[in-house]
Design an enzyme around this catalytic site. Structure first.
Site: not given
Ligand code: SRM
Ligand code: SF4
Length: 556
Positions: A75, A208, A210, A431, A437, A476
């Site tokens: 990323r 994390k 943000k 997503c 993922c 999810c």
């Molecule tokens: Fe996310 C984890 C993809 C925006 C909340 N997110 C992940 C992971 C890295 C899975 C992992 O932990 O192994 C996903 C990778 C999937 C893949 O194969 O690419 C993933 N998140 C994404 C992206 C690529 C979704 C998309 O289709 O655009 C976004 C990348 C953003 C970036 O460029 O940095 C993405 N993730 C978000 C957002 C939206 C936002 O920030 O505006 C959220 C919700 C807002 C928030 O943070 O509360 C979000 N992602 C999570 C979470 C839950 C965090 C928590 O508070 O528990 C996880 C899981 C974790 O961190 O344990 C997660």
């Molecule tokens: Fe989607 Fe959940 Fe994976 Fe984020 S962690 S990319 S919400 S399936």
């Protein structure tokens, strides 16, 4: 200061990591496996990468007694989603040489490449580095990419606000030289004293972190979904400061009512660049010192704030920073969607917003989007700006180049496609989910376009095709496409099953609520059809679907 916590395993890995180095160098050299060592899997996130495997092929590989098909997602760090044309060319070629070839725009204004094998990580990062791109701190327990309302034509103060996003990003970068040492082959230089990091120390943040900046009336960044949201306050076309909101975060865990999505709370107004940087930095230090380091489920800032109280937190910021907040200024947010097509900004440059379904840039028979963007980048006649709706703005185009860009976009089917994209699809987002993922319970971006076609038919059937509603799907409850902040949210519970959430507002001030659980496709469509019929019959003129659903289905 908080009582000494029982530390989670990740905390121990961070502290033993010697400036995020761990044994990454050794892991990369181990040719017996496509994976890296377990502890390094936590540390590599801080370098902007995730170890993943192809979930579609797990069973087949297990049957053949082969290890999982490991690869990495990388990323990029792009503050405010901004990219120069030569950087786009580099990314295009790196995507072709080392990844699946699809360039994925994320919901946070940046780019991910998937499917990069371990041996190709260094060449990929070095290719980026040659055009001044980095992946540092785009993942992990650290401040991530700083978001900024994307469109230069929407506000005369855009450049000033964008500059603030860059300053915040720089202020919160980690000090470690481990990134250069491991990926760019810089000399081994680990000397704890020379890398002393006053903000992150050796433990980084509990989770994390943000930050986003919205430029009203646009809330394309979904400002309240962030740990820190800054809202630019503009009077007479002048930027006078920022309202600050804290404690946003969207994830929850199915079946665990102690976890919840939360929108950030506005706590005051801050004026002056130094004060803004100071306040933002201070929030990070409080979260560093008080955030939960024992249980990662409760480690985000939103839980710290709810544990100690907003008033306590605000007072603590004032005590530590020496800055006294002023009363928050009134502001209006009216739009989260991107408007497609050409717009001209105050300095007479042109910007074309391209719709990219779920952020996947690739070539298909009908639309050769990837080729079109490469041609524009090679000509060096536009910059690129990614939006939080997973779209791209071909930006900063001199009037003399506008016709040429229109011709490229037309020849490659991009403009033609725009004309047929429904209002609802333009505003939709899913997503990544399967196959990369590891946390996905259900499909999202691979399935959503087909479901959307069926939803479009329902809207047409009910005479609602001109409604501009925001529908988002995630595989999810982590909410990566901000599904909890949509008017209609679909959140995966198991393969082929989704919880249906309704009643979020259009502008991003209100979360949706759980309406029905564990629906398969037929039930989703039947339920939505019923909801659309009720909406058609009973909504007030100009009432949005989300507002209607909030009072009609929940008596709110
Ligand atoms: Fe996310 C984890 C993809 C925006 C909340 N997110 C992940 C992971 C890295 C899975 C992992 O932990 O192994 C996903 C990778 C999937 C893949 O194969 O690419 C993933 N998140 C994404 C992206 C690529 C979704 C998309 O289709 O655009 C976004 C990348 C953003 C970036 O460029 O940095 C993405 N993730 C978000 C957002 C939206 C936002 O920030 O505006 C959220 C919700 C807002 C928030 O943070 O509360 C979000 N992602 C999570 C979470 C839950 C965090 C928590 O508070 O528990 C996880 C899981 C974790 O961190 O344990 C997660
Ligand atoms: Fe989607 Fe959940 Fe994976 Fe984020 S962690 S990319 S919400 S399936």
């Amino acid at each position: 200061m908080s009582e000494t916590p029982k530390l989670s395993n990740i905390e121990k890995i961070k502290m033993a990591g010697r400036g995020l180095r761990g044994t990454l160098a050794e892991s990369l050299l181990d040719s017996h496996t496509g994976a890296i060592r377990e502890d390094d899997q936590a540390l590599i996130k801080f370098h902007g990468m995730y170890q993943q495997d192809d979930r579609d092929r797990r069973e087949e590989r297990a049957g053949k007694k082969l290890e999982r098909l490991y690869s990495f997602m990388v990323r990029l760090r792009l503050t405010g989603g901004f990219l120069l044309p030569q950087q786009w060319v580099a990314i295009h070629h790196a995507a072709g040489a080392y990844s699946t070839g699809v360039i994925k725009i994320t919901s946070r204004q940046t780019i991910q490449l998937h499917g990069i094998i371990k041996a190709h990580l260094k060449p990929t990062l070095q290719t980026f580095h040659h055009t001044d791109l980095t992946t540092i701190a785009t993942c992990g327990d650290i401040n991530r990419n700083v978001l900024c309302s994307a469109h230069p034509a929407y506000s005369p103060v855009h450049e000033e606000v964008f500059a603030m996003a860059e300053k915040i990003c720089a202020k919160l970068l980690p000090k470690t030289k481990g990134y250069a040492e491991i990926w760019l082959d810089d000399e081994k230089i680990y000397e704890p004293d020379s890398e002393k990091d006053e903000l992150y120390e050796d433990r980084y943040l509990p989770r994390k972190f943000k930050i986003a900046i919205a430029i009203p009336p646009h809330n394309d960044v979904d400002v309240f979904a962030n740990d820190i949201g800054l809202i630019a306050i503009i009077r007479n076309n002048q930027l006078i400061g920022f309202n600050i909101a804290i404690g946003g975060g969207l994830a929850s865990t199915h079946g665990n009512p102690d976890t919840y999505p939360r929108l950030a709370t506005v706590i005051g107004f801050v004026q002056g660049e130094e004060n803004i940087l100071n306040v933002v930095y201070t929030v990070a230090t409080i979260q560093r010192d008080y955030g939960n380091r024992a249980d990662r489920k409760f480690a985000r800032l939103k839980y710290t704030i709810d544990k100690y109280g907003v008033d306590w937190f605000k007072q603590e910021i004032e005590n530590r920073s020496g800055y006294k907040f002023k009363k928050a200024k009134p502001f209006q947010l009216t739009e989260r969607a991107d408007s497609l097509g050409w717009y001209q900004s105050h300095h007479k440059k042109w910007h074309y917003t391209v719709f990219i379904e779920n952020g996947r840039i690739t070539d298909t028979e009908m639309v050769q989007l990837k080729t079109a963007l490469l041609k524009i980048a090679e000509a060096g006649i536009a910059n690129f700006r990614f939006t939080c709706n997973q779209n791209v703005i071909v930006s900063d185009v001199e009037p003399r180049h506008k016709a040429g860009i229109t011709a490229i976009l037309t020849q490659h089917g991009v403009i033609n496609e725009h004309e047929s994209v429904s209002f609802v699809r333009q505003r939709s987002m899913a997503c990544v989910a399967f196959p990369t993922c590891p946390l996905a319970l259900a499909e999202a971006q691979r399935y959503f376009p087909a479901l959307m076609a069926k939803i479009e038919l329902l809207l047409e059937k009910n005479g609602l095709e001109n409604e501009k509603m925001i529908i988002r799907m995630t595989g999810c409850p982590n909410g990566c496409a901000r599904s909890y902040a949509a008017e209609i949210g679909l959140i995966g519970t198991a393969y082929g099953k989704y919880n249906l959430y309704l009643g979020g507002d259009y502008e991003g001030f209100r979360l949706n609520k759980l309406y029905r659980e564990n629906l398969e496709e037929a039930a989703i469509l039947k339920t939505l059809d019923d909801c659309f019929q009720q909406f058609k019959k009973h909504h007030q003129s100009n009432e949005r679907f989300g507002d209607f659903a909030n009072h009609y289905f929940f008596n709110a």
